[in-house]
Design a protein around this motif. Structure first.
Motif, PDB file in Angstrom:
ATOM      1  N   LEU A 290       0.821  -1.209   0.000  1.00 16.36           N
ATOM      2  CA  LEU A 290       0.000   0.000   0.000  1.00 16.36           C
ATOM      3  C   LEU A 290       0.856   1.261   0.000  1.00 16.36           C
ATOM      4  O   LEU A 290       0.527   2.242  -0.676  1.00 16.36           O
ATOM      5  CB  LEU A 290      -0.939  -0.002   1.210  1.00 16.36           C
ATOM      6  CG  LEU A 290      -1.875   1.207   1.334  1.00 16.36           C
ATOM      7  CD1 LEU A 290      -2.778   1.313   0.117  1.00 16.36           C
ATOM      8  CD2 LEU A 290      -2.704   1.130   2.604  1.00 16.36           C
ATOM      9  N   LEU A 291       1.967   1.254   0.735  1.00 21.83           N
ATOM     10  CA  LEU A 291       2.830   2.434   0.792  1.00 21.83           C
ATOM     11  C   LEU A 291       3.393   2.763  -0.577  1.00 21.83           C
ATOM     12  O   LEU A 291       3.392   3.926  -1.007  1.00 21.83           O
ATOM     13  CB  LEU A 291       3.961   2.201   1.802  1.00 21.83           C
ATOM     14  CG  LEU A 291       4.925   3.375   2.010  1.00 21.83           C
ATOM     15  CD1 LEU A 291       4.170   4.591   2.516  1.00 21.83           C
ATOM     16  CD2 LEU A 291       6.036   2.993   2.987  1.00 21.83           C
ATOM     17  N   ALA A 292       3.871   1.731  -1.298  1.00 19.56           N
ATOM     18  CA  ALA A 292       4.428   1.961  -2.633  1.00 19.56           C
ATOM     19  C   ALA A 292       3.346   2.429  -3.599  1.00 19.56           C
ATOM     20  O   ALA A 292       3.563   3.355  -4.401  1.00 19.56           O
ATOM     21  CB  ALA A 292       5.087   0.686  -3.149  1.00 19.56           C
ATOM     22  N   LEU A 293       2.178   1.822  -3.532  1.00 16.84           N
ATOM     23  CA  LEU A 293       1.081   2.222  -4.417  1.00 16.84           C
ATOM     24  C   LEU A 293       0.620   3.649  -4.129  1.00 16.84           C
ATOM     25  O   LEU A 293       0.295   4.410  -5.057  1.00 16.84           O
ATOM     26  CB  LEU A 293      -0.088   1.253  -4.261  1.00 16.84           C
ATOM     27  CG  LEU A 293       0.131  -0.170  -4.782  1.00 16.84           C
ATOM     28  CD1 LEU A 293      -1.029  -1.068  -4.359  1.00 16.84           C
ATOM     29  CD2 LEU A 293       0.275  -0.181  -6.292  1.00 16.84           C
ATOM     30  N   THR A 294       0.610   4.014  -2.848  1.00 19.43           N
ATOM     31  CA  THR A 294       0.226   5.379  -2.481  1.00 19.43           C
ATOM     32  C   THR A 294       1.227   6.395  -3.006  1.00 19.43           C
ATOM     33  O   THR A 294       0.855   7.465  -3.516  1.00 19.43           O
ATOM     34  CB  THR A 294       0.103   5.499  -0.954  1.00 19.43           C
ATOM     35  OG1 THR A 294      -0.836   4.534  -0.466  1.00 19.43           O
ATOM     36  CG2 THR A 294      -0.360   6.888  -0.562  1.00 19.43           C
ATOM     37  N   ALA A 295       2.526   6.061  -2.895  1.00 20.67           N
ATOM     38  CA  ALA A 295       3.568   6.965  -3.394  1.00 20.67           C
ATOM     39  C   ALA A 295       3.472   7.126  -4.907  1.00 20.67           C
ATOM     40  O   ALA A 295       3.582   8.242  -5.443  1.00 20.67           O
ATOM     41  CB  ALA A 295       4.944   6.431  -2.999  1.00 20.67           C
TER      42      ALA A 295
ATOM     43  N   LEU B 244      -0.750 -12.863 -10.939  1.00 16.31           N
ATOM     44  CA  LEU B 244      -0.276 -11.579 -11.464  1.00 16.31           C
ATOM     45  C   LEU B 244      -1.042 -10.391 -10.877  1.00 16.31           C
ATOM     46  O   LEU B 244      -1.000  -9.300 -11.431  1.00 16.31           O
ATOM     47  CB  LEU B 244      -0.409 -11.569 -12.988  1.00 16.31           C
ATOM     48  CG  LEU B 244       0.428 -12.598 -13.753  1.00 16.31           C
ATOM     49  CD1 LEU B 244       0.150 -12.499 -15.245  1.00 16.31           C
ATOM     50  CD2 LEU B 244       1.915 -12.415 -13.467  1.00 16.31           C
ATOM     51  N   ALA B 245      -1.728 -10.606  -9.765  1.00 18.81           N
ATOM     52  CA  ALA B 245      -2.564  -9.541  -9.195  1.00 18.81           C
ATOM     53  C   ALA B 245      -1.729  -8.320  -8.813  1.00 18.81           C
ATOM     54  O   ALA B 245      -2.087  -7.183  -9.147  1.00 18.81           O
ATOM     55  CB  ALA B 245      -3.326 -10.069  -7.981  1.00 18.81           C
ATOM     56  N   ASP B 246      -0.609  -8.549  -8.115  1.00 20.37           N
ATOM     57  CA  ASP B 246       0.222  -7.423  -7.690  1.00 20.37           C
ATOM     58  C   ASP B 246       0.808  -6.689  -8.891  1.00 20.37           C
ATOM     59  O   ASP B 246       0.849  -5.449  -8.926  1.00 20.37           O
ATOM     60  CB  ASP B 246       1.352  -7.915  -6.784  1.00 20.37           C
ATOM     61  CG  ASP B 246       0.828  -8.396  -5.438  1.00 20.37           C
ATOM     62  OD1 ASP B 246      -0.314  -8.045  -5.099  1.00 20.37           O
ATOM     63  OD2 ASP B 246       1.546  -9.146  -4.745  1.00 20.37           O
ATOM     64  N   PHE B 247       1.255  -7.446  -9.896  1.00 18.03           N
ATOM     65  CA  PHE B 247       1.840  -6.822 -11.090  1.00 18.03           C
ATOM     66  C   PHE B 247       0.806  -5.970 -11.817  1.00 18.03           C
ATOM     67  O   PHE B 247       1.072  -4.817 -12.193  1.00 18.03           O
ATOM     68  CB  PHE B 247       2.397  -7.908 -12.016  1.00 18.03           C
ATOM     69  CG  PHE B 247       2.890  -7.384 -13.338  1.00 18.03           C
ATOM     70  CD1 PHE B 247       4.104  -6.712 -13.420  1.00 18.03           C
ATOM     71  CD2 PHE B 247       2.135  -7.555 -14.490  1.00 18.03           C
ATOM     72  CE1 PHE B 247       4.553  -6.215 -14.637  1.00 18.03           C
ATOM     73  CE2 PHE B 247       2.577  -7.075 -15.704  1.00 18.03           C
ATOM     74  CZ  PHE B 247       3.791  -6.398 -15.780  1.00 18.03           C
ATOM     75  N   MET B 248      -0.392  -6.523 -12.017  1.00 15.09           N
ATOM     76  CA  MET B 248      -1.435  -5.784 -12.713  1.00 15.09           C
ATOM     77  C   MET B 248      -1.881  -4.568 -11.908  1.00 15.09           C
ATOM     78  O   MET B 248      -2.230  -3.526 -12.480  1.00 15.09           O
ATOM     79  CB  MET B 248      -2.630  -6.697 -12.978  1.00 15.09           C
ATOM     80  CG  MET B 248      -2.327  -7.904 -13.852  1.00 15.09           C
ATOM     81  SD  MET B 248      -1.559  -7.468 -15.434  1.00 15.09           S
ATOM     82  CE  MET B 248      -2.821  -6.428 -16.146  1.00 15.09           C
ATOM     83  N   LEU B 249      -1.862  -4.690 -10.585  1.00 17.46           N
ATOM     84  CA  LEU B 249      -2.240  -3.560  -9.739  1.00 17.46           C
ATOM     85  C   LEU B 249      -1.256  -2.412  -9.895  1.00 17.46           C
ATOM     86  O   LEU B 249      -1.649  -1.240  -9.984  1.00 17.46           O
ATOM     87  CB  LEU B 249      -2.320  -4.004  -8.280  1.00 17.46           C
ATOM     88  CG  LEU B 249      -2.907  -3.000  -7.288  1.00 17.46           C
ATOM     89  CD1 LEU B 249      -4.337  -2.646  -7.661  1.00 17.46           C
ATOM     90  CD2 LEU B 249      -2.863  -3.563  -5.876  1.00 17.46           C
ATOM     91  N   PHE B 250       0.040  -2.729  -9.953  1.00 15.54           N
ATOM     92  CA  PHE B 250       1.053  -1.688 -10.142  1.00 15.54           C
ATOM     93  C   PHE B 250       0.936  -1.061 -11.529  1.00 15.54           C
ATOM     94  O   PHE B 250       1.024   0.167 -11.674  1.00 15.54           O
ATOM     95  CB  PHE B 250       2.453  -2.276  -9.933  1.00 15.54           C
ATOM     96  CG  PHE B 250       2.920  -2.230  -8.511  1.00 15.54           C
ATOM     97  CD1 PHE B 250       3.532  -1.093  -8.002  1.00 15.54           C
ATOM     98  CD2 PHE B 250       2.751  -3.310  -7.670  1.00 15.54           C
ATOM     99  CE1 PHE B 250       3.968  -1.038  -6.690  1.00 15.54           C
ATOM    100  CE2 PHE B 250       3.175  -3.269  -6.357  1.00 15.54           C
ATOM    101  CZ  PHE B 250       3.792  -2.134  -5.860  1.00 15.54           C
ATOM    102  N   ILE B 251       0.759  -1.877 -12.576  1.00 15.28           N
ATOM    103  CA  ILE B 251       0.639  -1.347 -13.931  1.00 15.28           C
ATOM    104  C   ILE B 251      -0.589  -0.445 -14.046  1.00 15.28           C
ATOM    105  O   ILE B 251      -0.537   0.654 -14.621  1.00 15.28           O
ATOM    106  CB  ILE B 251       0.555  -2.501 -14.950  1.00 15.28           C
ATOM    107  CG1 ILE B 251       1.863  -3.290 -14.973  1.00 15.28           C
ATOM    108  CG2 ILE B 251       0.237  -1.961 -16.340  1.00 15.28           C
ATOM    109  CD1 ILE B 251       3.063  -2.483 -15.411  1.00 15.28           C
ATOM    110  N   SER B 252      -1.710  -0.893 -13.479  1.00 21.04           N
ATOM    111  CA  SER B 252      -2.927  -0.088 -13.502  1.00 21.04           C
ATOM    112  C   SER B 252      -2.740   1.219 -12.758  1.00 21.04           C
ATOM    113  O   SER B 252      -3.188   2.284 -13.218  1.00 21.04           O
ATOM    114  CB  SER B 252      -4.081  -0.886 -12.895  1.00 21.04           C
ATOM    115  OG  SER B 252      -5.239  -0.101 -12.786  1.00 21.04           O
ATOM    116  N   CYS B 253      -2.071   1.146 -11.609  1.00 19.04           N
ATOM    117  CA  CYS B 253      -1.838   2.351 -10.806  1.00 19.04           C
ATOM    118  C   CYS B 253      -0.964   3.349 -11.566  1.00 19.04           C
ATOM    119  O   CYS B 253      -1.238   4.552 -11.579  1.00 19.04           O
ATOM    120  CB  CYS B 253      -1.187   1.959  -9.481  1.00 19.04           C
ATOM    121  SG  CYS B 253      -0.894   3.328  -8.356  1.00 19.04           S
TER     122      CYS B 253
END
Length: 671
Positions: free
Chosen positions: A364-369, A590-599
């Motif tokens: 969450l911290l990385a996604l928020t940043a 691939l949930a985490d990967f797709m979440l980062f790409i989408s973000c």
């Protein structure tokens, strides 16, 4: 001795054992249920309870349900409660009575009403062994299908039911029930109480009374119940000196300790409360906003790190039909695996709420940043695009410029609000987040509306090239006015927008706060009907439009120029909002990967929009300085989909897509 005689003696012995066991047990609880036959219109509940043990009467007529009698040891109440329920002419209800805690509760129309709050009786006389008294006459309005516990009484509609009662010493009854609990013989009682989540460790409450003298400097009150052999495992309450200053009428504080969370209303199915509940009261006073909080130390079983916890209080100050566990006025202090400290600034019942089915977010911290940085970059980029398009619109009357401008404005507002949503949630709280959440939702719907306008405009130019496109005011109505309709409706409904807590997987007890839609059934339904539905329609339409463009240009010679081909498809993908489709791929390995790409892609959408216009302008200069259209199809047509015949084009003609298309014989015809 003969075997037959021996068997007879065994039967007789067993018979006496059963009789003696039954004689020492009392019919403790009362659960009376039925169907209230009433008329249409406003309904009310009449309550008239006094101390004593003569019995209780439940009656009903066309417009009111009445409960009156002498059944309580400490509770005294006489009032009329407007139910205000839009109910059918047959309404189910149940009346629950627990004499050990002086607790009387009514469930009517799917809602719970506490008539007498639970407490400790301290050796008082308990009113129990309730039995059905004289029968009432049949009537068109009243109580139908009366049931006591599991015993069916009558299918007729009776005006009232009378229950007689017998007093008994509370200590003796409590000891009797404790022995039953030790033997595990609580099946019948647990079956009588139909609420989910009952966990009966000790049927009686224990209370301690504290006298606050003039030199009161605070005191610790310890529960008589402990989780183990050590007294340190018992729940402890610290009463601060500020409580003495706040209490104006009385110097006595009563701390009541419960080990039975079944007394209180159900919470969300995805959460549970501790078995230990503490009630703190000052007689005839409501104490709120203490300058120094009350500290309650709960000892419990191990709570996994993936389960969040929060300190809650049973709010008894509002409408009794809305009594529930709330987090207002309480916060978590020190905590450990088996220990939670609650700091509360008011008096009522307190416990710890544990989230059983957590929904933590990984990284969450990385996604928020990433989101914050991307939003900041997008805001600056959108401002640059707005300035560029505003200057362009002065010399070009192309309809697509207004669409691009609307998309840039909505994306700028969306990213600006999202960048500050965390700060506003922490500083402003619920009152500010109601407005910020609504504006954020409106900006998101505006962005989706303008992306849909890009798709429709592209379709219009491809399939209806000889008709003028809709006027700018039509696009502005669709892009800015239409999204306001669902936002205003949801805001008027209420309890939709507010503070949303996003729990990180590494520290679930310290959630990230943002202004958005709340986590309740109404907000969840609104989210699916507005955001998810619009996103699905937008993404599917965008992919269909991309496929149509691809089919028109795949055989062209210009398609072989990879740079222009990539720019066109990538630019249209940005305008059509197809990147939002990545949000539906958040599952599996691939949930985490797709979440980062989408973000990354969605937060940088404003920057990608600016980059697209910069690349188009650069290609215009590279191709000889002719001014190129900026429409979603203008760039594609003028870079990739060259017509079989192209006349001379001056800057004015290149600004107007329809003027250019009128000179084209058939821009999408294959060579």
């Amino acid at each position: 001795m003969e075997p037959r005689l021996m068997n007879n003696l065994r039967v007789v012995l067993l018979f006496f054992i059963l009789i003696s066991t039954a004689s020492c047990e009392n019919d403790l609880d009362l659960k009376f249920c039925g169907l209230w036959q009433h008329g249409k219109g406003s309904l009310s509940l009449n309550v008239n309870l006094s101390k004593g043990c003569s019995g209780i009467s439940v009656s009903a007529n066309q417009s009111a349900l009445s409960i009156e009698g002498q059944i309580t040891a400490q509770c005294k109440q006489a009032n009329e409660i407007q139910l205000g329920l839009n109910l059918k002419e047959e309404t189910p209800f149940c009346l629950y009575w627990d004499p050990l805690l002086d607790h009387l509760m009514l469930q009517v129309g799917g809602k719970n009403l506490t008539l007498c709050y639970p407490g400790s009786l301290k050796g008082s006389s308990c009113c129990t062994d309730l039995s059905d008294g004289p029968k009432a006459d049949q009537a068109p309005y009243g109580i139908k299908n009366g049931i006591i516990k599991t015993d069916f009484i009558s299918s007729k509609t009776r005006t009232h039911y009378n229950f007689t009662a017998q007093p008994i010493n509370c200590k003796m009854l409590c000891d009797q029930q404790s022995q039953q609990s030790t033997r595990g013989n609580m099946t019948e009682r647990a079956a009588v109480k139909s609420f989910a989540g009952w966990n009966i460790e000790h049927p009686c409450a224990r209370s301690s009374e504290v006298e606050m003298t003039e030199d009161f400097r605070g005191v610790n009150v310890t529960s008589p119940f402990s989780k183990g052999e050590s007294a340190e495992s018992a729940t402890t309450v610290h009463l601060p000196p500020a409580l003495k200053e706040a209490a104006k009428k009385s110097n006595k504080v009563v701390c009541t300790f419960f080990q039975n969370n079944s007394l209180f209303q159900e919470v969300d199915k995805e959460a549970r409360i501790l078995d230990d509940v503490v009630g703190i009261t000052v007689e005839n006073e409501i104490i709120v906003n203490l300058s120094e909080p009350i500290r309650i130390a709960f000892h419990h079983d191990v709570i996994p790190k993936t389960h969040s916890r929060s300190c809650v209080s049973w709010d008894t100050r509002k409408d009794p039909l809305q009594v529930n566990w709330l987090g207002d006025g309480c916060e978590v202090g020190q905590k450990g695996e088996k220990y939670t400290e609650c700091l509360c600034n008011h008096l009522t019942y307190f416990t710890v709420l544990v989230q059983i089915k957590p929904r933590p977010v990984r990284h969450l911290l990385a996604l928020t940043a990433i989101s914050s940085l991307g939003s900041a970059v997008s805001v600056i980029s959108c401002v640059a695009v707005i300035v560029f398009l505003a200057r362009k619109s002065k010399r070009c009357k192309e309809a697509s410029i207004h669409i691009h401008l609307g998309l840039a404005v909505s994306l700028a507002c969306l990213n600006l609000l999202f960048f500050f949503t965390g700060v506003l949630a922490n500083v402003g709280g619920e009152s500010v987040c109601v407005w910020v959440g609504a504006l954020l939702h409106y900006s998101l719907l505006c962005s989706f509306a303008w992306m849909g306008a890009e798709i429709f405009h592209t379709f219009w130019l491809i399939c209806i090239i000889f008709n003028p496109s809709p006027k700018p005011f039509v696009w502005y109505t669709v892009g800015f006015v239409l999204p306001a309709v669902p936002t205003v409706i949801l805001a008027a409904v209420g309890d939709i927008y507010g503070v949303k807590k996003v729990a990180p997987s590494d520290d679930i007890n310290n959630p990230y706060l943002m202004c958005w839609m709340k986590e309740n059934p109404k907000a969840l339904l609104a989210h699916y009907f507005t955001n998810m539905t619009v996103t699905m329609v937008l993404v599917s339409s965008g992919f269909v439009m991309l496929f149509m463009v691809y089919r028109k240009i795949r055989t062209r010679e210009e398609w072989r120029q990879n740079r222009k081909a990539f720019l066109s498809i990538w630019g249209l993908s940005c305008l059509f909002g197809t990147t939002w489709g990545l949000t539906f791929l958040d599952f599996g390995r691939l949930a985490d990967f797709m979440l980062f790409i989408s973000c990354i892609l969605n937060s940088l959408q404003g920057f990608l929009l600016m980059l697209r216009f910069y690349m188009l302008d650069w290609l215009r200069k590279e191709s000889g300085g002719s001014t190129l259209g900026t429409s979603s199809t203008g760039s594609t047509r003028q870079h990739m989909l060259k017509a079989q015949e192209q006349g001379k084009r001056d800057s004015e003609q290149s600004c107007s897509s329809h003027a250019l298309y009128a000179k084209m014989q058939n821009p999408f015809q294959r060579k």
